[in-house]
Motif scaffolding. Structure first.
Motif, mmCIF file in Angstrom:
data_model
loop_
_atom_site.group_PDB
_atom_site.id
_atom_site.type_symbol
_atom_site.label_atom_id
_atom_site.label_comp_id
_atom_site.label_asym_id
_atom_site.label_seq_id
_atom_site.Cartn_x
_atom_site.Cartn_y
_atom_site.Cartn_z
ATOM 1 N N LEU A 204 0.831 -1.212 0.000
ATOM 2 C CA LEU A 204 0.000 0.000 0.000
ATOM 3 C C LEU A 204 0.866 1.264 0.000
ATOM 4 C CD1 LEU A 204 -2.784 -1.058 2.552
ATOM 5 C CD2 LEU A 204 -2.805 -1.225 0.061
ATOM 6 N N ALA A 205 1.970 1.169 -0.721
ATOM 7 C CA ALA A 205 2.893 2.310 -0.832
ATOM 8 C C ALA A 205 3.185 2.563 -2.307
ATOM 9 C CB ALA A 205 4.175 2.012 -0.062
ATOM 10 N N PRO A 206 2.238 3.124 -3.045
ATOM 11 C CA PRO A 206 2.418 3.279 -4.497
ATOM 12 C C PRO A 206 3.549 4.212 -4.890
ATOM 13 C CG PRO A 206 0.474 4.480 -3.739
ATOM 14 C CD PRO A 206 0.944 3.647 -2.581
ATOM 15 N N ILE A 207 3.645 5.367 -4.226
ATOM 16 C CA ILE A 207 4.677 6.331 -4.604
ATOM 17 C C ILE A 207 6.063 5.761 -4.341
ATOM 18 C CG2 ILE A 207 5.634 8.623 -4.140
ATOM 19 C CD1 ILE A 207 2.829 9.568 -3.450
ATOM 20 N N GLU A 208 6.236 5.189 -3.149
ATOM 21 C CA GLU A 208 7.535 4.628 -2.791
ATOM 22 C C GLU A 208 7.915 3.478 -3.719
ATOM 23 O OE1 GLU A 208 5.015 5.220 -0.855
ATOM 24 O OE2 GLU A 208 5.580 6.021 1.108
ATOM 25 N N THR A 209 6.934 2.644 -4.051
ATOM 26 C CA THR A 209 7.209 1.489 -4.917
ATOM 27 C C THR A 209 7.701 1.932 -6.286
ATOM 28 O OG1 THR A 209 5.546 0.115 -3.809
ATOM 29 C CG2 THR A 209 6.211 -0.537 -6.038
ATOM 30 N N TRP A 210 7.005 2.902 -6.883
ATOM 31 C CA TRP A 210 7.369 3.298 -8.241
ATOM 32 C C TRP A 210 8.627 4.152 -8.266
ATOM 33 C CZ3 TRP A 210 5.725 -0.033 -11.202
ATOM 34 C CH2 TRP A 210 4.454 -0.568 -11.079
ATOM 35 N N ILE A 211 8.945 4.811 -7.169
ATOM 36 C CA ILE A 211 10.237 5.504 -7.092
ATOM 37 C C ILE A 211 11.366 4.481 -7.115
ATOM 38 C CG2 ILE A 211 11.764 6.821 -5.569
ATOM 39 C CD1 ILE A 211 9.367 8.483 -4.731
ATOM 40 N N VAL A 212 11.210 3.409 -6.350
ATOM 41 C CA VAL A 212 12.240 2.358 -6.315
ATOM 42 C C VAL A 212 12.349 1.667 -7.670
ATOM 43 C CG1 VAL A 212 12.886 0.148 -5.287
ATOM 44 C CG2 VAL A 212 12.035 1.996 -3.836
ATOM 45 N N VAL A 213 11.206 1.337 -8.274
ATOM 46 C CA VAL A 213 11.222 0.673 -9.587
ATOM 47 C C VAL A 213 11.885 1.568 -10.633
ATOM 48 C CG1 VAL A 213 9.762 -0.145 -11.482
ATOM 49 C CG2 VAL A 213 9.227 -0.792 -9.123
ATOM 50 N N ALA A 214 11.534 2.852 -10.632
ATOM 51 C CA ALA A 214 12.148 3.790 -11.574
ATOM 52 C C ALA A 214 13.651 3.889 -11.338
ATOM 53 C CB ALA A 214 11.503 5.171 -11.437
ATOM 54 N N GLY A 215 14.056 3.868 -10.077
ATOM 55 C CA GLY A 215 15.477 3.916 -9.759
ATOM 56 C C GLY A 215 16.226 2.706 -10.281
ATOM 57 N N ILE A 216 15.591 1.544 -10.217
ATOM 58 C CA ILE A 216 16.220 0.320 -10.729
ATOM 59 C C ILE A 216 16.405 0.408 -12.238
ATOM 60 C CG2 ILE A 216 15.904 -2.156 -11.066
ATOM 61 C CD1 ILE A 216 14.478 -2.221 -8.355
ATOM 62 N N TYR A 217 15.353 0.849 -12.942
ATOM 63 C CA TYR A 217 15.469 1.023 -14.399
ATOM 64 C C TYR A 217 16.578 2.019 -14.734
ATOM 65 C CZ TYR A 217 11.232 -1.519 -15.797
ATOM 66 O OH TYR A 217 10.295 -2.490 -16.065
ATOM 67 N N LEU A 218 16.632 3.122 -14.003
ATOM 68 C CA LEU A 218 17.635 4.144 -14.262
ATOM 69 C C LEU A 218 19.039 3.605 -14.022
ATOM 70 C CD1 LEU A 218 18.340 7.073 -14.944
ATOM 71 C CD2 LEU A 218 18.036 7.631 -12.521
ATOM 72 N N PHE A 219 19.205 2.841 -12.965
ATOM 73 C CA PHE A 219 20.528 2.288 -12.646
ATOM 74 C C PHE A 219 21.033 1.384 -13.761
ATOM 75 C CE2 PHE A 219 22.966 -1.343 -11.050
ATOM 76 C CZ PHE A 219 24.079 -0.693 -10.538
ATOM 77 N N PHE A 220 20.199 0.463 -14.206
ATOM 78 C CA PHE A 220 20.638 -0.482 -15.233
ATOM 79 C C PHE A 220 20.867 0.208 -16.570
ATOM 80 C CE2 PHE A 220 19.406 -3.713 -12.232
ATOM 81 C CZ PHE A 220 20.248 -4.765 -12.532
ATOM 82 N N ASN A 221 20.017 1.159 -16.920
ATOM 83 C CA ASN A 221 20.218 1.873 -18.179
ATOM 84 C C ASN A 221 21.494 2.701 -18.146
ATOM 85 O OD1 ASN A 221 17.940 0.889 -19.456
ATOM 86 N ND2 ASN A 221 16.643 2.562 -18.776
ATOM 87 N N THR A 222 21.768 3.343 -17.016
ATOM 88 C CA THR A 222 23.001 4.117 -16.881
ATOM 89 C C THR A 222 24.216 3.206 -16.968
ATOM 90 O OG1 THR A 222 21.868 5.731 -15.471
ATOM 91 C CG2 THR A 222 24.276 5.718 -15.416
ATOM 92 N N PHE A 223 24.132 2.050 -16.348
ATOM 93 C CA PHE A 223 25.229 1.082 -16.387
ATOM 94 C C PHE A 223 25.526 0.654 -17.819
ATOM 95 C CE2 PHE A 223 26.723 -3.326 -16.398
ATOM 96 C CZ PHE A 223 27.856 -3.228 -15.586
ATOM 97 N N VAL A 224 24.488 0.390 -18.599
ATOM 98 C CA VAL A 224 24.662 -0.043 -19.988
ATOM 99 C C VAL A 224 25.293 1.068 -20.815
ATOM 100 C CG1 VAL A 224 23.427 -0.636 -22.112
ATOM 101 C CG2 VAL A 224 22.801 -1.740 -19.966
ATOM 102 N N VAL A 225 24.787 2.291 -20.676
ATOM 103 C CA VAL A 225 25.292 3.410 -21.482
ATOM 104 C C VAL A 225 26.742 3.730 -21.129
ATOM 105 C CG1 VAL A 225 25.025 5.865 -21.964
ATOM 106 C CG2 VAL A 225 23.002 4.393 -21.838
ATOM 107 N N VAL A 226 27.051 3.798 -19.844
ATOM 108 C CA VAL A 226 28.427 4.092 -19.418
ATOM 109 C C VAL A 226 29.371 2.986 -19.853
ATOM 110 C CG1 VAL A 226 29.935 4.413 -17.421
ATOM 111 C CG2 VAL A 226 27.705 5.540 -17.486
ATOM 112 N N GLY A 227 28.929 1.743 -19.728
ATOM 113 C CA GLY A 227 29.756 0.619 -20.170
ATOM 114 C C GLY A 227 30.034 0.670 -21.657
ATOM 115 N N ALA A 228 29.034 1.068 -22.430
ATOM 116 C CA ALA A 228 29.212 1.167 -23.880
ATOM 117 C C ALA A 228 30.197 2.265 -24.237
ATOM 118 C CB ALA A 228 27.866 1.425 -24.552
#
Length: 220
Positions: A184-208
């Motif tokens: 029952l924590a929608p804002i917190e959940t989607w902040i964490v999910v968005a952070g995970i997507y951002l982390f992996f995308n940043t990792f891929v771009v920097v690695g490239a």
């Protein structure tokens, strides 16, 4: 004042990380399919056959000209309607691979066109056929300059895998819905999910970027 409580979401972090591995697996396999489709499309676009070149143009226009979500739904439900049901995970991978294959094709084609014509002419003068020229001359040189664009496509593909939740694939976004409902924590959940997507995308771009610099340094 809005007070955020991330504790319940962090307790379910193991569920989200498990879903990340699902999304990552789907992304890797779908990107491999996109690379295969894109490479085949480039080879066909350079063929002497007008039918082959027309097929490539039709494929690119069709898949780049229609929404990915529509393609996912059409493949999943269309195959079921035809009596040849495709499992959700397989349907998702195929849809992502075909959609991004059209973009990869254009990236590779641009890279191939950047290969000096003199290299190709020299290979032909040595008696090499079109297939050997493509495999031994054009492909290696093209791959050296497409690392960043392909990484960008992989990052977009990874994010686009969130659309597969609509056909029941238990990837990161679907798991986020489950965690949101349980905590029952929608804002917190989607902040964490968005952070995970951002982390992996940043990792891929920097690695490239790092890999491209290493390859460029090696060529220089």
């Amino acid at each position: 004042m809005l007070e955020l409580n991330f504790a319940p979401v962090f307790k379910a972090l193991d569920q989200l990380l498990a879903a990340v591995m699902v999304s990552l697996g789907i992304g890797i396999v779908a990107m491999a399919l996109a690379l295969a489709v894109g490479t085949l499309g480039v080879a066909m676009s350079q063929a002497r056959s007008k039918a082959a070149r027309a097929a490539v143009v039709t494929y690119v226009d069709l898949f780049r000209g229609t929404p990915l979500l529509v393609q996912i739904l059409a493949l999943f439900y269309g195959s079921t309607a035809l009596g040849l049901p495709i499992p959700p995970y397989a349907a998702g991978i195929i849809a992502l691979g075909l959609y991004y294959g059209a973009y990869v094709l254009e990236i590779l084609r641009g890279a191939f066109e950047g290969v000096p014509a003199g290299h190709v002419d020299a290979a032909r003068s040595l008696g090499m056929g079109s297939v050997d020229i493509f495999r031994r001359i054009q492909l290696p040189q093209a791959l050296a300059v497409v690392i960043s664009p392909l990484a960008g496509q992989f990052a977009r593909l990874f994010k686009a895998s969130s659309l597969l939740s609509v056909i029941g694939v238990a990837e990161l976004t679907m798991r986020g819905h489950v965690v949101m409902t349980n905590t029952l924590a929608p804002i917190e959940t989607w902040i964490v999910v968005a952070g995970i997507y951002l982390f992996f995308n940043t990792f891929v771009v920097v690695g490239a970027i790092f890999l491209e610099r290493r390859l460029t340094a090696g060529r220089n």
